[in-house]
Structure formats: structure tokens, C-alpha cells
Design a protein around this motif. Structure first.
Motif, mmCIF file in Angstrom:
data_model
loop_
_atom_site.group_PDB
_atom_site.id
_atom_site.type_symbol
_atom_site.label_atom_id
_atom_site.label_comp_id
_atom_site.label_asym_id
_atom_site.label_seq_id
_atom_site.Cartn_x
_atom_site.Cartn_y
_atom_site.Cartn_z
ATOM 1 N N GLN A 43 -15.965 30.109 1.837
ATOM 2 C CA GLN A 43 -15.136 29.025 2.364
ATOM 3 C C GLN A 43 -16.068 28.047 3.089
ATOM 4 O OE1 GLN A 43 -12.364 29.416 5.885
ATOM 5 N NE2 GLN A 43 -10.828 29.113 4.261
ATOM 6 N N LYS A 44 -15.983 26.754 2.725
ATOM 7 C CA LYS A 44 -16.847 25.728 3.302
ATOM 8 C C LYS A 44 -15.992 24.759 4.104
ATOM 9 C CE LYS A 44 -20.298 24.137 0.967
ATOM 10 N NZ LYS A 44 -21.134 23.410 -0.032
ATOM 11 N N VAL A 45 -16.434 24.501 5.335
ATOM 12 C CA VAL A 45 -15.757 23.556 6.219
ATOM 13 C C VAL A 45 -16.682 22.370 6.456
ATOM 14 C CG1 VAL A 45 -14.698 23.194 8.477
ATOM 15 C CG2 VAL A 45 -14.488 25.430 7.341
ATOM 16 N N ARG A 46 -16.172 21.145 6.247
ATOM 17 C CA ARG A 46 -16.963 19.940 6.430
ATOM 18 C C ARG A 46 -16.235 18.998 7.375
ATOM 19 N NH1 ARG A 46 -18.272 17.102 1.048
ATOM 20 N NH2 ARG A 46 -19.706 18.880 0.909
ATOM 21 N N VAL A 47 -16.935 18.558 8.415
ATOM 22 C CA VAL A 47 -16.381 17.627 9.393
ATOM 23 C C VAL A 47 -17.142 16.312 9.298
ATOM 24 C CG1 VAL A 47 -15.912 17.191 11.830
ATOM 25 C CG2 VAL A 47 -15.759 19.516 10.924
ATOM 26 N N SER A 48 -16.396 15.210 9.166
ATOM 27 C CA SER A 48 -17.011 13.884 9.060
ATOM 28 C C SER A 48 -16.502 13.003 10.182
ATOM 29 C CB SER A 48 -16.684 13.243 7.707
ATOM 30 O OG SER A 48 -17.128 14.055 6.644
ATOM 31 N N GLY A 49 -17.400 12.567 11.065
ATOM 32 C CA GLY A 49 -17.055 11.655 12.149
ATOM 33 C C GLY A 49 -16.317 12.337 13.275
ATOM 34 N N LYS A 50 -16.534 11.766 14.470
ATOM 35 C CA LYS A 50 -15.820 12.232 15.630
ATOM 36 C C LYS A 50 -15.820 11.127 16.668
ATOM 37 C CE LYS A 50 -19.749 14.317 18.021
ATOM 38 N NZ LYS A 50 -20.217 15.528 18.732
ATOM 39 N N ASP A 51 -15.185 11.359 17.801
ATOM 40 C CA ASP A 51 -15.121 10.330 18.836
ATOM 41 C C ASP A 51 -16.519 9.875 19.233
ATOM 42 O OD1 ASP A 51 -12.439 10.177 18.959
ATOM 43 O OD2 ASP A 51 -12.189 11.360 20.796
ATOM 44 N N GLY A 52 -16.740 8.583 19.098
ATOM 45 C CA GLY A 52 -18.015 8.005 19.534
ATOM 46 C C GLY A 52 -19.126 8.094 18.523
ATOM 47 N N ASP A 53 -18.889 8.714 17.371
ATOM 48 C CA ASP A 53 -19.956 8.837 16.380
ATOM 49 C C ASP A 53 -19.348 8.961 14.991
ATOM 50 O OD1 ASP A 53 -22.235 9.217 14.956
ATOM 51 O OD2 ASP A 53 -22.892 11.019 16.039
ATOM 52 N N GLU A 54 -19.214 7.827 14.296
ATOM 53 C CA GLU A 54 -18.617 7.820 12.971
ATOM 54 C C GLU A 54 -19.534 8.448 11.932
ATOM 55 O OE1 GLU A 54 -15.620 7.000 12.187
ATOM 56 O OE2 GLU A 54 -15.059 6.334 14.199
ATOM 57 N N ARG A 55 -20.845 8.524 12.228
ATOM 58 C CA ARG A 55 -21.789 9.065 11.258
ATOM 59 C C ARG A 55 -22.017 10.569 11.422
ATOM 60 N NH1 ARG A 55 -26.823 5.260 12.113
ATOM 61 N NH2 ARG A 55 -26.238 5.734 14.255
ATOM 62 N N PHE A 56 -21.285 11.202 12.362
ATOM 63 C CA PHE A 56 -21.471 12.637 12.608
ATOM 64 C C PHE A 56 -21.025 13.459 11.393
ATOM 65 C CE2 PHE A 56 -19.685 16.717 13.997
ATOM 66 C CZ PHE A 56 -20.809 17.291 14.561
ATOM 67 N N ARG A 57 -21.835 14.406 11.013
ATOM 68 C CA ARG A 57 -21.517 15.294 9.907
ATOM 69 C C ARG A 57 -21.772 16.748 10.332
ATOM 70 N NH1 ARG A 57 -19.852 11.177 8.726
ATOM 71 N NH2 ARG A 57 -20.071 9.948 6.825
ATOM 72 N N TYR A 58 -20.847 17.640 9.911
ATOM 73 C CA TYR A 58 -21.034 19.063 10.197
ATOM 74 C C TYR A 58 -20.508 19.865 9.012
ATOM 75 C CZ TYR A 58 -20.206 23.747 12.009
ATOM 76 O OH TYR A 58 -20.181 25.102 12.168
ATOM 77 N N GLU A 59 -21.286 20.835 8.586
ATOM 78 C CA GLU A 59 -20.874 21.707 7.496
ATOM 79 C C GLU A 59 -21.137 23.160 7.883
ATOM 80 O OE1 GLU A 59 -22.523 20.867 3.731
ATOM 81 O OE2 GLU A 59 -21.598 18.877 3.533
ATOM 82 N N SER A 60 -20.207 24.043 7.459
ATOM 83 C CA SER A 60 -20.366 25.469 7.698
ATOM 84 C C SER A 60 -19.848 26.237 6.487
ATOM 85 C CB SER A 60 -19.592 25.903 8.949
ATOM 86 O OG SER A 60 -19.686 27.300 9.134
ATOM 87 N N THR A 61 -20.617 27.200 6.039
ATOM 88 C CA THR A 61 -20.228 28.017 4.884
ATOM 89 C C THR A 61 -20.084 29.469 5.335
ATOM 90 O OG1 THR A 61 -21.424 26.537 3.378
ATOM 91 C CG2 THR A 61 -20.853 28.753 2.564
ATOM 92 N N VAL A 62 -18.923 30.071 5.028
ATOM 93 C CA VAL A 62 -18.614 31.430 5.445
ATOM 94 C C VAL A 62 -18.295 32.268 4.216
ATOM 95 C CG1 VAL A 62 -17.125 32.889 6.847
ATOM 96 C CG2 VAL A 62 -17.704 30.575 7.633
ATOM 97 N N ALA A 63 -18.950 33.440 4.092
ATOM 98 C CA ALA A 63 -18.663 34.342 2.978
ATOM 99 C C ALA A 63 -17.322 35.029 3.200
ATOM 100 C CB ALA A 63 -19.772 35.387 2.856
ATOM 101 N N ILE A 64 -16.570 35.221 2.116
ATOM 102 C CA ILE A 64 -15.242 35.847 2.177
ATOM 103 C C ILE A 64 -15.331 37.254 1.610
ATOM 104 C CG2 ILE A 64 -12.861 35.738 1.365
ATOM 105 C CD1 ILE A 64 -13.117 32.736 1.269
#
Length: 279
Positions: A43-64
Motif C-alpha cells: 500500500q502506497k501513500v502519497r501526500v502532495s502539498g500542505k499549508d505553507g508549502d505547495e511543493r511538499f511531497r511525501y511518499e510511504s510504501t507499506v508491505a501488506i
């Protein structure tokens, strides 16, 4: 300034990843977009943008874990009914096929039963099958002034009380554990009326003669055991009920007394028909 901003973004991302690895918990304030992608293994979670930073990127991959847990909800099928039934019956016994000249008295003979049954109704059916265990007391009495006793051969014999005795009473009493096997038919899907029919097996545990009389101002009560009753008898029973009220009829084609004693002498034989209330 741009260089300082890029360093801050990288530091924030590293801090988020570090929090994920250590605590498995990352909190983002008002992310602009969250994307969750899942297949059979990860399962992969991707976050794009947050308060004060539109270019913020975060990704996390979790084995099931491939071991799957299935939750099944079991619902009782409409119309299927398994339940315990409490039974109470009180009836008047009518001895039949009595020995010549030694008739029993109808309103001096009675029956009392108490117990429970387990009933099963198949899906969508109007029929119920039940069995259980009852405590059963039966008492067969002779007319007033007549009496029963046991002779030297353990045979039940009939006689009369002395003329000066009053308030006389003489009964054969039988205590049994009874096992009913009943088939019940309801008259409709929503009907409260039903009819039951089936055999009842009696395991007779105690049998005795009870005699009572009054002589002047003195009252006497004498019980006689070992009267030679049958250990097992079978009755046939029918019950007509509406709601919790009912009437029952039970026929006993087997005499509760053994036909012969050990010396070959015969006991009096009689059958019984019982009618009464059933709850």
C-alpha cells in the motif's frame, strides 16, 4: 534565500520520513492531496502539498500481510426457530380395560407432568420437531370404600374397607421420567394455533399403593412398595394449543403393572386415557 527555503523543505521531509520509520505515525496539517494506492502486496501513500508549502511531497510504501481475514456475519434465517420449551400438564385419568368387577374411579385418577423440550423448526416450515424430559406423576384410584393391597406373591388385589371406616382412599401411584418425541404442525405462518402428536417413553422409577382412611377420630395413611410395575411403558399423546394454552389427550395402551409375578400369578391389567390442560 531560495537556497535556505530548499533546505527547510528537505529538512521537513526528512523529519516526516524519520517520524514514519520510528513511530509509524505522520501528521500533516491540511494536505492538498492524499493519494492511496493498494494492491495485493503493498500500500502506497502519497501526500502532495500542505499549508505553507505547495511543493511538499511525501511518499510511504507499506508491505501488506498476504494472510487475509474474512469476517462473516451469521444471521438467523427468517422462519428458523430453535428454542427451549417449558411444559406443564394437569389431567384427569380415565382407566380403561379394567379388571372385571374392579373398576377404577375417573375423578379419583389424575396425572401431573412438568419439564422441558428442545424444539427445532426448519427454514420456512410450519413443522417443529421436539424432544425433552418430563417429570411425571400418575395416580389411579378406585371408588370410595374399595381398596387395593399386595398379597404374599407381590400381586395387587382388590378388597373393601371395613364398614366403620370413613374418608377412604386407595391409589396406585407411579413416578416416571418421561421422554416425549413430538411432531408439531402450525395452522399458518402467523397462526398461534398448533397441533402436536407423538409417542412418550416412560421410565418408571417408583410405584406404590397408597391407602388412607379414618377410623373414628383417628386418621391412617399406609404406603405399600414393590408392587411389580413395568420399568418402561409407552404412551401416545396429542396436544392442541393456541398461544400458551392447550388441551392434551394421552392414551396408555400398556398397563403400568407387570402381567405376572415371579410365581406366575397375574396382576390386574388396565389401560388409561388422560385428558387435561397443557401450558
Amino acid at each position: 534565500m531560495m537556497r535556505n527555503l530548499l533546505m527547510m523543505v528537505a529538512l521537513t521531509a526528512c523529519t516526516a520520513v524519520s517520524a514514519t520509520e520510528m513511530n509509524d505515525t505522520v501528521v500533516f496539517s491540511n494536505p492538498r492531496r492524499v493519494t492511496v494506492m493498494t494492491n495485493d502486496s503493498v500500500q502506497k501513500v502519497r501526500v502532495s502539498g500542505k499549508d505553507g508549502d505547495e511543493r511538499f511531497r511525501y511518499e510511504s510504501t507499506v508491505a501488506i500481510d498476504k494472510t487475509k481475514t474474512t469476517t462473516k456475519i451469521v444471521k438467523k434465517v427468517a422462519g428458523e426457530d430453535d428454542k427451549w420449551l417449558f411444559d406443564l400438564g394437569v389431567g384427569v385419568a380415565i382407566p380403561t380395560n379394567t379388571p372385571d368387577g374392579h373398576g377404577f374411579a375417573t375423578f379419583r385418577s389424575w396425572e401431573f407432568l412438568l419439564g422441558f423440550r428442545y424444539g427445532y423448526t426448519p427454514k420456512g416450515a410450519l413443522q417443529t420437531y421436539s424432544t425433552g424430559l418430563w417429570l411425571n406423576w400418575r395416580s389411579y384410584g378406585v371408588p370410595e370404600k374399595n381398596m387395593m393391597s399386595k398379597n404374599a406373591d407381590d400381586i395387587v388385589v382388590f378388597g373393601e374397607y371395613p364398614a366403620n371406616y370413613s374418608n377412604t382412599s386407595s391409589h396406585i401411584s407411579i413416578f416416571s421420567l418421561s421422554v416425549p418425541f413430538l411432531f408439531t404442525q402450525r395452522f399458518g405462518k402467523h397462526s398461534k394455533a398448533s397441533f402436536s402428536l407423538g409417542p412418550v417413553v416412560n421410565v418408571n422409577l417408583l410405584g406404590r399403593i397408597n391407602n388412607e382412611w379414618k377410623d373414628g377420630d383417628d386418621f391412617y395413611e399406609v404406603g405399600t412398595k414393590n408392587i411389580g410395575y413395568r420399568p418402561v411403558t409407552v404412551d401416545f399423546m396429542g396436544i392442541l394449543k393456541y398461544g400458551g394454552w392447550g388441551l392434551y389427550c394421552k392414551y396408555s395402551p400398556m398397563s403400568v403393572l407387570k402381567k405376572k409375578s415371579e410365581n406366575g400369578v397375574e396382576n390386574p391389567q388396565f389401560h388409561s386415557l388422560t385428558v387435561g390442560l397443557f401450558f
